[in-house]
Design an enzyme around this catalytic site. Structure first.
Site, PDB file in Angstrom:
ATOM      1  CG  ASP A 159      -0.369   6.122  -1.561  1.00 35.06           C
ATOM      2  OD1 ASP A 159      -1.285   5.333  -1.871  1.00 35.06           O
ATOM      3  OD2 ASP A 159       0.810   5.977  -1.950  1.00 35.06           O
ATOM      4  CE  LYS A 202       5.557   7.585 -19.385  1.00 39.09           C
ATOM      5  NZ  LYS A 202       6.553   8.452 -18.728  1.00 39.09           N
ATOM      6  CB  SER A 207       2.228  10.400 -17.010  1.00 39.47           C
ATOM      7  OG  SER A 207       3.556  10.778 -16.867  1.00 39.47           O
TER       8      SER A 207
END
Length: 452
Positions: A312, A326, A301
């Site tokens: 990224d 999740k 999460s």
């Protein structure tokens, strides 16, 4: 609201509470919704529901009042959607609110459901569960002699609650053990310290985030200041292993601490209100120091948001093993003053548009947690051991074979304690060395251009 449910339910608390993602619904338009829904409900299915309801009322072996039956129906309706949508009664709702502060009564363990069994996702740091040696992947077969097979997550949590100081015995099944074994835990007040830090080596820091609470972003900034007071940071390890997630805004603040700008995370759902994005503001608290983020199957999460965003933006090297996966968003919607529902309303995406749901974050460098046995070389004398040897030409201290053996033992201790941290530290040193060499080459070429 961002809440991992099956993954992050605490024993002694209903769920890991988080900040509102879309805000709490006040229910102001509920009559209109009810009227619209009533016109669309299939009449035949409503009749079937009424028949089942009446059969249970009249024929069940024990009498159950109508209010309880309706509550069971609501729970079943939500539980059938996905593992993270659920009904929150007064106690669960109160627990959800309380857990944002990081303090609750219980065993200090996060659980989920796997193959119809209550399974340990991760024991929290410095809690009865972690001190008793429970591990991620342990299956809770029985609780106080009662079978846990087929028991819902909320029921299991309810059974594990109890007053501080009382004990409960769990029967554990563990991979690699031929037979189940019992573990008796004493319930206690669990105070979760979500952020810790220390210096691992000269200039290299370690930051452990165990979960994302309301103040985690602020705590990270404070810990970074403490580390920098001990010397300039050459590199930092951010440990998100076994971090079940938590407050979305805190995860955004943590990413923001290491970025100058850029998208952190965005969400997409059926309703327009579910489509949100969060971006970093100027100011990298580490001034560009190299980062390594450690993750594993217990990282979920909000922890995956941090790892995915830094990956990224190429701001950090992600190491370890694949994360939990999740990637859904839950909103808590109050039904009245005492009850609420927790409903999955959106998916979140990393800056590059990756959905983490059911896939997780794949590390840049895979490093399994293993136990390493070093093959020690036979002790050999060095130049510094020889009688009458010359001193170092630059005035440096001698390094005898004893000195080298002591240094090797220190490295072995790191390998024994945590090989993943050891490998992360090596990567940081390599990144720092590479950056310095590149900087030196650029300066030399720039100086040569000036001469030309």
């Amino acid at each position: 609201m961002f809440i991992p449910k099956a993954l992050t339910t605490f024993l002694g608390a209903a769920t890991l509470a988080t900040l509102p993602l879309m805000g709490l619904s006040e229910g102001g338009n509920q009559p209109d919704i009810a009227a619209e829904t009533a016109g669309r409900l299939p009449l035949e299915d409503l009749r079937s529901f009424a028949k089942v309801f009446e059969q249970i009322r009249q024929g069940y072996v024990e009498e159950v009042d109508d209010r309880t039956l309706l509550e069971y129906a609501i729970k079943g309706m939500l539980q059938g959607l996905d593992p993270h949508s659920s009904y929150l009664d007064r106690r669960s709702f109160d627990d959800l609110q309380a857990n944002t502060t990081g303090e609750f009564a219980g065993l200090g363990i996060e659980v989920g459901i796997a193959d119809d069994h209550i399974t340990v996702v991760t024991p929290m740091d410095d809690t009865p569960a972690s001190r008793a040696g429970l591990k991620a992947g342990d299956v809770i077969l029985r609780l106080a002699g009662k079978s846990m097979k087929g028991v819902s997550l909320d029921e299991a949590v309810e059974w594990m609650r109890g007053p501080k100081g009382s004990s409960v015995t769990l029967t554990i099944g563990r991979k690699g053990h031929k037979k189940p074994f019992d573990v008796t835990l004493k319930r206690d007040t669990v105070r979760v310290r979500s952020v810790r830090s220390r210096v691992l080596d000269d200039g290299y820091g370690y930051l452990r985030i165990s979960q994302f609470q309301l103040d985690t972003g602020t705590d990270v900034a404070e810990e970074l200041i403490k580390l920098q007071k001990k010397g300039a940071l050459k590199g930092l390890i951010i440990d998100l292993r076994n971090n079940p997630g938590g407050v979305l805004q805190s995860s955004v603040e943590v990413v923001d601490a290491f970025l100058e700008e850029g998208l952190v995370v965005y969400t997409e759902g059926r309703n327009e209100a579910a489509n949100l994005s969060y971006s970093a503001e100027p100011g990298d608290l580490t001034e560009g120091a190299p980062l390594v983020v450690l993750i594993n199957a217990g990282s979920a999460s909000a922890a995956e948001i941090v790892a995915g965003a830094l990956q990224d933006h190429r701001r950090a090297v992600v190491m370890g093993t694949d994360s939990f996966g999740k990637g859904s968003v839950q909103t808590v919607i109050p039904i009245n003053n005492e009850r609420a529902i927790k409903l999955t309303t959106a998916l979140y995406f990393t800056p590059n548009g990756r959905s983490i749901q059911a896939q997780g974050i794949t590390p840049d460098i895979v490093v399994e947690r293993v136990k390493i046995t070093r093959l020690k070389d036979s002790k050999r004398p060095t130049e510094a051991d020889l009688a009458g040897h010359l001193n170092n030409g630059n005035g440096g201290a001698d390094r005898t074979s004893e000195d080298r053996a002591r240094e090797q033992d220190e490295r072995d201790n790191w390998l024994d304690r945590d090989n993943q941290i050891f490998e992360a530290l090596n990567v940081l040193k390599g990144l720092n060395l590479y950056a310095h060499r590149n900087r030196g080459l650029r300066e030399r070429f720039a100086h040569a251009d000036e001469k030309l």
